[in-house]
Design a protein around this motif. Structure first.
Motif, PDB file in Angstrom:
ATOM      1  N   LEU A   1       1.132  19.235  20.409  1.00 52.83           N
ATOM      2  CA  LEU A   1       0.957  18.706  19.063  1.00 52.83           C
ATOM      3  C   LEU A   1       0.899  19.902  18.121  1.00 52.83           C
ATOM      4  O   LEU A   1       0.183  20.876  18.392  1.00 52.83           O
ATOM      5  CB  LEU A   1      -0.356  17.917  19.005  1.00 52.83           C
ATOM      6  CG  LEU A   1      -0.729  17.207  17.726  1.00 52.83           C
ATOM      7  CD1 LEU A   1       0.247  16.079  17.425  1.00 52.83           C
ATOM      8  CD2 LEU A   1      -2.146  16.639  17.850  1.00 52.83           C
ATOM      9  N   LEU A   2       1.671  19.871  17.040  1.00 54.32           N
ATOM     10  CA  LEU A   2       1.628  20.914  16.016  1.00 54.32           C
ATOM     11  C   LEU A   2       0.967  20.352  14.774  1.00 54.32           C
ATOM     12  O   LEU A   2       1.329  19.264  14.314  1.00 54.32           O
ATOM     13  CB  LEU A   2       3.043  21.388  15.655  1.00 54.32           C
ATOM     14  CG  LEU A   2       3.830  22.095  16.748  1.00 54.32           C
ATOM     15  CD1 LEU A   2       5.235  22.428  16.239  1.00 54.32           C
ATOM     16  CD2 LEU A   2       3.118  23.349  17.211  1.00 54.32           C
TER      17      LEU A   2
ATOM     18  N   THR B   1      -7.528  25.246  22.154  1.00 51.37           N
ATOM     19  CA  THR B   1      -7.595  26.614  22.645  1.00 51.37           C
ATOM     20  C   THR B   1      -6.645  27.493  21.838  1.00 51.37           C
ATOM     21  O   THR B   1      -5.458  27.197  21.722  1.00 51.37           O
ATOM     22  CB  THR B   1      -7.223  26.675  24.141  1.00 51.37           C
ATOM     23  OG1 THR B   1      -8.141  25.850  24.864  1.00 51.37           O
ATOM     24  CG2 THR B   1      -7.304  28.097  24.668  1.00 51.37           C
ATOM     25  N   ILE B   2      -7.204  28.559  21.260  1.00 54.79           N
ATOM     26  CA  ILE B   2      -6.414  29.573  20.551  1.00 54.79           C
ATOM     27  C   ILE B   2      -6.842  30.935  21.097  1.00 54.79           C
ATOM     28  O   ILE B   2      -7.693  31.020  21.979  1.00 54.79           O
ATOM     29  CB  ILE B   2      -6.590  29.478  19.013  1.00 54.79           C
ATOM     30  CG1 ILE B   2      -8.066  29.664  18.626  1.00 54.79           C
ATOM     31  CG2 ILE B   2      -6.054  28.161  18.491  1.00 54.79           C
ATOM     32  CD1 ILE B   2      -8.294  29.767  17.137  1.00 54.79           C
TER      33      ILE B   2
ATOM     34  N   VAL C   1      -0.041  27.238  11.465  1.00 56.58           N
ATOM     35  CA  VAL C   1       0.164  26.104  12.363  1.00 56.58           C
ATOM     36  C   VAL C   1      -0.761  26.253  13.561  1.00 56.58           C
ATOM     37  O   VAL C   1      -0.878  27.336  14.130  1.00 56.58           O
ATOM     38  CB  VAL C   1       1.634  26.028  12.836  1.00 56.58           C
ATOM     39  CG1 VAL C   1       1.820  24.888  13.840  1.00 56.58           C
ATOM     40  CG2 VAL C   1       2.578  25.857  11.657  1.00 56.58           C
ATOM     41  N   VAL C   2      -1.427  25.164  13.932  1.00 58.80           N
ATOM     42  CA  VAL C   2      -2.266  25.115  15.130  1.00 58.80           C
ATOM     43  C   VAL C   2      -1.511  24.302  16.175  1.00 58.80           C
ATOM     44  O   VAL C   2      -1.018  23.208  15.886  1.00 58.80           O
ATOM     45  CB  VAL C   2      -3.633  24.475  14.830  1.00 58.80           C
ATOM     46  CG1 VAL C   2      -4.449  24.318  16.108  1.00 58.80           C
ATOM     47  CG2 VAL C   2      -4.393  25.292  13.787  1.00 58.80           C
ATOM     48  N   LYS C   3      -1.424  24.840  17.389  1.00 56.77           N
ATOM     49  CA  LYS C   3      -0.737  24.172  18.500  1.00 56.77           C
ATOM     50  C   LYS C   3      -1.784  23.686  19.491  1.00 56.77           C
ATOM     51  O   LYS C   3      -2.637  24.461  19.930  1.00 56.77           O
ATOM     52  CB  LYS C   3       0.215  25.154  19.175  1.00 56.77           C
ATOM     53  CG  LYS C   3       0.975  24.569  20.344  1.00 56.77           C
ATOM     54  CD  LYS C   3       1.860  25.644  20.973  1.00 56.77           C
ATOM     55  CE  LYS C   3       2.548  25.119  22.212  1.00 56.77           C
ATOM     56  NZ  LYS C   3       3.197  26.201  22.959  1.00 56.77           N
ATOM     57  N   VAL C   4      -1.713  22.403  19.842  1.00 54.52           N
ATOM     58  CA  VAL C   4      -2.598  21.821  20.851  1.00 54.52           C
ATOM     59  C   VAL C   4      -1.718  21.381  22.017  1.00 54.52           C
ATOM     60  O   VAL C   4      -0.911  20.459  21.881  1.00 54.52           O
ATOM     61  CB  VAL C   4      -3.394  20.621  20.289  1.00 54.52           C
ATOM     62  CG1 VAL C   4      -4.324  20.054  21.356  1.00 54.52           C
ATOM     63  CG2 VAL C   4      -4.175  21.017  19.035  1.00 54.52           C
ATOM     64  N   ASP C   5      -1.859  22.070  23.144  1.00 44.79           N
ATOM     65  CA  ASP C   5      -1.041  21.761  24.316  1.00 44.79           C
ATOM     66  C   ASP C   5      -1.520  20.484  24.985  1.00 44.79           C
ATOM     67  O   ASP C   5      -2.719  20.221  25.078  1.00 44.79           O
ATOM     68  CB  ASP C   5      -1.105  22.905  25.328  1.00 44.79           C
ATOM     69  CG  ASP C   5      -0.389  24.154  24.846  1.00 44.79           C
ATOM     70  OD1 ASP C   5       0.706  24.013  24.261  1.00 44.79           O
ATOM     71  OD2 ASP C   5      -0.920  25.267  25.029  1.00 44.79           O
TER      72      ASP C   5
ATOM     73  N   VAL D   1      -1.142  19.059   4.675  1.00 43.77           N
ATOM     74  CA  VAL D   1      -1.075  19.099   6.129  1.00 43.77           C
ATOM     75  C   VAL D   1       0.075  18.221   6.631  1.00 43.77           C
ATOM     76  O   VAL D   1       0.456  17.254   5.967  1.00 43.77           O
ATOM     77  CB  VAL D   1      -2.421  18.636   6.743  1.00 43.77           C
ATOM     78  CG1 VAL D   1      -2.720  17.206   6.363  1.00 43.77           C
ATOM     79  CG2 VAL D   1      -2.452  18.807   8.243  1.00 43.77           C
ATOM     80  N   ALA D   2       0.613  18.596   7.772  1.00 40.98           N
ATOM     81  CA  ALA D   2       1.604  17.781   8.469  1.00 40.98           C
ATOM     82  C   ALA D   2       1.361  17.958   9.954  1.00 40.98           C
ATOM     83  O   ALA D   2       0.876  19.000  10.390  1.00 40.98           O
ATOM     84  CB  ALA D   2       3.020  18.224   8.114  1.00 40.98           C
ATOM     85  N   LEU D   3       1.664  16.919  10.732  1.00 43.07           N
ATOM     86  CA  LEU D   3       1.542  17.082  12.172  1.00 43.07           C
ATOM     87  C   LEU D   3       2.731  16.450  12.852  1.00 43.07           C
ATOM     88  O   LEU D   3       3.389  15.569  12.308  1.00 43.07           O
ATOM     89  CB  LEU D   3       0.213  16.535  12.693  1.00 43.07           C
ATOM     90  CG  LEU D   3      -0.028  15.036  12.763  1.00 43.07           C
ATOM     91  CD1 LEU D   3       0.399  14.483  14.108  1.00 43.07           C
ATOM     92  CD2 LEU D   3      -1.508  14.788  12.578  1.00 43.07           C
ATOM     93  N   SER D   4       3.004  16.952  14.057  1.00 44.32           N
ATOM     94  CA  SER D   4       4.162  16.496  14.805  1.00 44.32           C
ATOM     95  C   SER D   4       3.921  16.691  16.290  1.00 44.32           C
ATOM     96  O   SER D   4       3.344  17.694  16.703  1.00 44.32           O
ATOM     97  CB  SER D   4       5.381  17.317  14.370  1.00 44.32           C
ATOM     98  OG  SER D   4       6.488  17.055  15.184  1.00 44.32           O
TER      99      SER D   4
END
Length: 143
Positions: free
Chosen positions: A24-25, A63-64, A83-87, A116-119
């Motif tokens: 998730l971005l 986790t970052i 951008v925050v990435k959630v695996d 904000v936007a998420l994908s």
């Protein structure tokens, strides 16, 4: 701390071709003239049973490089993006789970500070259309 926005609940799809949502971005753009901070949390219902069954909503670990958080304070300098990435995974989320993204801080529904936007992104880098939320898709939470 400021306004609270949420994506509302949405499902992580399962794909017939065997691919899966990999991550998730969550992207932020600071439109303000000063640094802004937004607290980010992602909640999951891992086993959304059909009614009248229930599944508790729990915080997803994010986790970052600096560690793992259930609520992440995202500092964004004026005019900048991040951008925050959630695996995806057994500790975060998988196909057929229900997610909800919650934000609190220097933001508003009108997008005058932070937008904000998420994908969701699946195997091979393809965006998952049902997991795309633009700033205007978020709703304000009242406390």
């Amino acid at each position: 701390m400021g306004k609270k926005l949420t994506s509302g609940p949405f499902f992580v799809p399962l794909f017939q071709d065997g691919t899966a949502v990999e991550y998730l971005l969550i992207g932020f753009k600071n439109l303000a003239d000063e640094q802004s901070t937004v607290n980010l949390s992602v909640q999951v219902c891992r086993d959304p049973f059909l009614y009248p069954g229930i599944s508790p909503e729990v915080a997803v670990p994010i986790t970052i490089s600096t560690g793992t958080y259930t609520e992440l304070a995202v500092d964004i300098p004026a005019g900048s993006c991040t951008v925050v990435k959630v695996d995806a995974g057994p500790e975060t989320f998988q196909g057929n789970n229900m997610l909800r993204v919650t934000l609190e801080g220097d933001l508003d529904e009108d997008g005058e500070e932070v937008v904000v936007a998420l994908s969701g992104v699946k195997t091979g880098g393809e965006t998952v259309v049902s997991m795309v939320f633009k700033h205007n898709d978020f709703i304000e939470l009242d406390d």
